[in-house]
Structure formats: structure tokens, C-alpha cells
Design a protein around this motif. Structure first.
Motif, PDB file in Angstrom:
ATOM      1  N   ALA A 197     -24.805  -3.165  32.395  1.00 50.06           N
ATOM      2  CA  ALA A 197     -26.135  -2.579  32.551  1.00 50.06           C
ATOM      3  C   ALA A 197     -25.996  -1.071  32.705  1.00 50.06           C
ATOM      4  CB  ALA A 197     -26.821  -3.173  33.780  1.00 50.06           C
ATOM      5  N   SER A 198     -27.132  -0.390  32.790  1.00 53.36           N
ATOM      6  CA  SER A 198     -27.117   1.071  32.932  1.00 53.36           C
ATOM      7  C   SER A 198     -26.882   1.524  34.369  1.00 53.36           C
ATOM      8  CB  SER A 198     -28.421   1.664  32.403  1.00 53.36           C
ATOM      9  OG  SER A 198     -29.519   1.151  33.135  1.00 53.36           O
ATOM     10  N   THR A 199     -27.010   0.600  35.338  1.00 59.06           N
ATOM     11  CA  THR A 199     -26.707   0.901  36.733  1.00 59.06           C
ATOM     12  C   THR A 199     -25.863  -0.238  37.310  1.00 59.06           C
ATOM     13  OG1 THR A 199     -28.662  -0.199  37.644  1.00 59.06           O
ATOM     14  CG2 THR A 199     -28.901   2.139  37.045  1.00 59.06           C
ATOM     15  N   VAL A 200     -25.167   0.049  38.371  1.00 57.82           N
ATOM     16  CA  VAL A 200     -24.295  -0.957  38.977  1.00 57.82           C
ATOM     17  C   VAL A 200     -25.100  -2.062  39.668  1.00 57.82           C
ATOM     18  CG1 VAL A 200     -23.924   0.173  41.199  1.00 57.82           C
ATOM     19  CG2 VAL A 200     -22.103  -1.209  40.196  1.00 57.82           C
ATOM     20  N   GLY A 201     -26.303  -1.752  40.112  1.00 58.63           N
ATOM     21  CA  GLY A 201     -27.161  -2.765  40.737  1.00 58.63           C
ATOM     22  C   GLY A 201     -26.720  -3.120  42.150  1.00 58.63           C
ATOM     23  N   THR A 202     -27.227  -4.235  42.632  1.00 58.03           N
ATOM     24  CA  THR A 202     -26.931  -4.712  43.967  1.00 58.03           C
ATOM     25  C   THR A 202     -25.491  -5.197  44.048  1.00 58.03           C
ATOM     26  OG1 THR A 202     -29.227  -5.379  44.239  1.00 58.03           O
ATOM     27  CG2 THR A 202     -27.628  -6.369  45.752  1.00 58.03           C
TER      28      THR A 202
ATOM     29  N   THR B 119     -15.407   0.173  43.820  1.00 58.71           N
ATOM     30  CA  THR B 119     -14.251   0.983  43.424  1.00 58.71           C
ATOM     31  C   THR B 119     -14.216   1.132  41.907  1.00 58.71           C
ATOM     32  OG1 THR B 119     -13.021   0.311  45.377  1.00 58.71           O
ATOM     33  CG2 THR B 119     -11.732   1.156  43.543  1.00 58.71           C
ATOM     34  N   LEU B 120     -14.420   0.020  41.203  1.00 58.15           N
ATOM     35  CA  LEU B 120     -14.492   0.030  39.747  1.00 58.15           C
ATOM     36  C   LEU B 120     -15.742  -0.708  39.307  1.00 58.15           C
ATOM     37  CD1 LEU B 120     -10.783  -0.886  39.303  1.00 58.15           C
ATOM     38  CD2 LEU B 120     -11.809   1.104  38.209  1.00 58.15           C
ATOM     39  N   TRP B 121     -16.314  -0.266  38.188  1.00 56.96           N
ATOM     40  CA  TRP B 121     -17.488  -0.919  37.616  1.00 56.96           C
ATOM     41  C   TRP B 121     -17.233  -1.177  36.148  1.00 56.96           C
ATOM     42  CZ3 TRP B 121     -22.384   2.316  36.252  1.00 56.96           C
ATOM     43  CH2 TRP B 121     -23.330   1.507  35.635  1.00 56.96           C
ATOM     44  N   GLN B 122     -17.214  -2.440  35.766  1.00 56.75           N
ATOM     45  CA  GLN B 122     -17.113  -2.830  34.360  1.00 56.75           C
ATOM     46  C   GLN B 122     -18.541  -2.867  33.825  1.00 56.75           C
ATOM     47  OE1 GLN B 122     -15.701  -6.804  33.629  1.00 56.75           O
ATOM     48  NE2 GLN B 122     -14.802  -6.179  31.705  1.00 56.75           N
ATOM     49  N   TYR B 123     -18.904  -1.878  32.996  1.00 58.02           N
ATOM     50  CA  TYR B 123     -20.298  -1.695  32.629  1.00 58.02           C
ATOM     51  C   TYR B 123     -20.654  -2.126  31.216  1.00 58.02           C
ATOM     52  CZ  TYR B 123     -18.573   2.643  30.546  1.00 58.02           C
ATOM     53  OH  TYR B 123     -17.878   3.550  29.809  1.00 58.02           O
ATOM     54  N   THR B 124     -19.673  -2.361  30.346  1.00 55.85           N
ATOM     55  CA  THR B 124     -19.955  -2.817  28.992  1.00 55.85           C
ATOM     56  C   THR B 124     -18.691  -3.351  28.347  1.00 55.85           C
ATOM     57  OG1 THR B 124     -20.984  -2.238  26.863  1.00 55.85           O
ATOM     58  CG2 THR B 124     -19.548  -0.592  27.847  1.00 55.85           C
ATOM     59  N   SER B 125     -18.874  -4.072  27.259  1.00 54.83           N
ATOM     60  CA  SER B 125     -17.729  -4.542  26.466  1.00 54.83           C
ATOM     61  C   SER B 125     -17.826  -4.026  25.041  1.00 54.83           C
ATOM     62  CB  SER B 125     -17.674  -6.074  26.458  1.00 54.83           C
ATOM     63  OG  SER B 125     -18.827  -6.601  25.831  1.00 54.83           O
ATOM     64  N   SER B 126     -18.731  -3.083  24.803  1.00 57.77           N
ATOM     65  CA  SER B 126     -18.869  -2.522  23.464  1.00 57.77           C
ATOM     66  C   SER B 126     -18.840  -1.005  23.541  1.00 57.77           C
ATOM     67  CB  SER B 126     -20.174  -2.994  22.825  1.00 57.77           C
ATOM     68  OG  SER B 126     -21.280  -2.555  23.574  1.00 57.77           O
TER      69      SER B 126
ATOM     70  N   HIS C 203     -15.199  -1.691  29.171  1.00 61.89           N
ATOM     71  CA  HIS C 203     -15.235  -0.302  29.614  1.00 61.89           C
ATOM     72  C   HIS C 203     -15.526  -0.288  31.107  1.00 61.89           C
ATOM     73  CE1 HIS C 203     -15.385   1.491  25.509  1.00 61.89           C
ATOM     74  NE2 HIS C 203     -15.731   0.236  25.249  1.00 61.89           N
ATOM     75  N   ASP C 204     -14.747   0.476  31.828  1.00 62.27           N
ATOM     76  CA  ASP C 204     -14.844   0.522  33.283  1.00 62.27           C
ATOM     77  C   ASP C 204     -14.989   1.956  33.755  1.00 62.27           C
ATOM     78  OD1 ASP C 204     -14.115  -2.366  33.837  1.00 62.27           O
ATOM     79  OD2 ASP C 204     -12.375  -1.724  32.702  1.00 62.27           O
ATOM     80  N   ARG C 205     -15.630   2.103  34.908  1.00 58.46           N
ATOM     81  CA  ARG C 205     -15.803   3.419  35.533  1.00 58.46           C
ATOM     82  C   ARG C 205     -15.222   3.351  36.937  1.00 58.46           C
ATOM     83  NH1 ARG C 205     -21.154   4.765  34.240  1.00 58.46           N
ATOM     84  NH2 ARG C 205     -20.204   5.688  32.431  1.00 58.46           N
ATOM     85  N   PHE C 206     -14.380   4.346  37.272  1.00 59.07           N
ATOM     86  CA  PHE C 206     -13.841   4.447  38.624  1.00 59.07           C
ATOM     87  C   PHE C 206     -14.805   5.264  39.463  1.00 59.07           C
ATOM     88  CE2 PHE C 206     -11.292   6.353  41.990  1.00 59.07           C
ATOM     89  CZ  PHE C 206     -10.671   5.229  42.492  1.00 59.07           C
TER      90      PHE C 206
END
Length: 93
Positions: free
Chosen positions: A49-54, A63-70, A77-80
Motif C-alpha cells: 500500500a502507499s502507507t504502512v497502516g496500522t 523496522t522494515l516495510w515490504q510495500y510492493t512486489s512490482s 521492495h522494502d523500506r528501512f
């Protein structure tokens, strides 16, 4: 995970706390939204999604957010959530 009273096998073998990878929906359904790991275990949240959410119970940050697979590269794709020195600290224990 481990059984209460028997210790943490990941910590015993590596000297580090395990990173917990989960989606909030799965965590809530399968653990009853248990918050007991949040004080020691880093959270790697999966939410496309566009935000990490709850976040799951107990965690005030991820610590890490996996936000998409494309995207332009193959795979997830992950964000630290932090600075480069914190990535190095996580990687190096």
C-alpha cells in the motif's frame, strides 16, 4: 517461536533477537494481536500500500516495510525505517 521457560533459540544461537515478519491482518488473526514481542523483536511489516497502516499490537514503529512486489526490479521492495548506521547495526548485530 519458543515455549515459555525454554529460552529463545534464535537469541541463544546468534546473540540477536529474531526479526518478526508479518502482516497486521495475519498477526491479529493468528496471535490474537499479541504484543509481547514488540519490546525486543524488530518488526518487518508486509503491506502492499502507499502507507504502512496500522501495526500489530505493541509496536510503535516498524523496522522494515515490504510495500510492493512490482517495480523496475524483480522481487519485493522494502523500506528501512531509519538511517544507514541503523541498517548496519541491524545487519551486524
Amino acid at each position: 517461536m519458543w515455549m515459555h521457560g525454554l529460552g529463545d533459540p534464535c537469541k541463544a544461537r546468534t546473540g540477536r533477537e529474531a526479526v518478526i515478519y508479518t502482516a497486521t491482518s495475519w498477526w491479529t488473526q493468528c496471535t490474537g494481536n499479541y504484543g509481547g514481542f514488540a519490546s525486543k523483536n524488530p518488526l518487518w511489516i508486509a503491506r502492499y500500500a502507499s502507507t504502512v497502516g496500522t501495526l500489530p499490537a505493541g509496536w510503535g514503529y516498524y523496522t522494515l516495510w515490504q510495500y510492493t512486489s512490482s517495480g523496475p526490479t524483480v522481487g519485493d521492495h522494502d523500506r528501512f525505517n531509519g538511517a544507514l548506521d541503523r541498517v548496519k547495526a541491524l545487519a551486524n548485530g
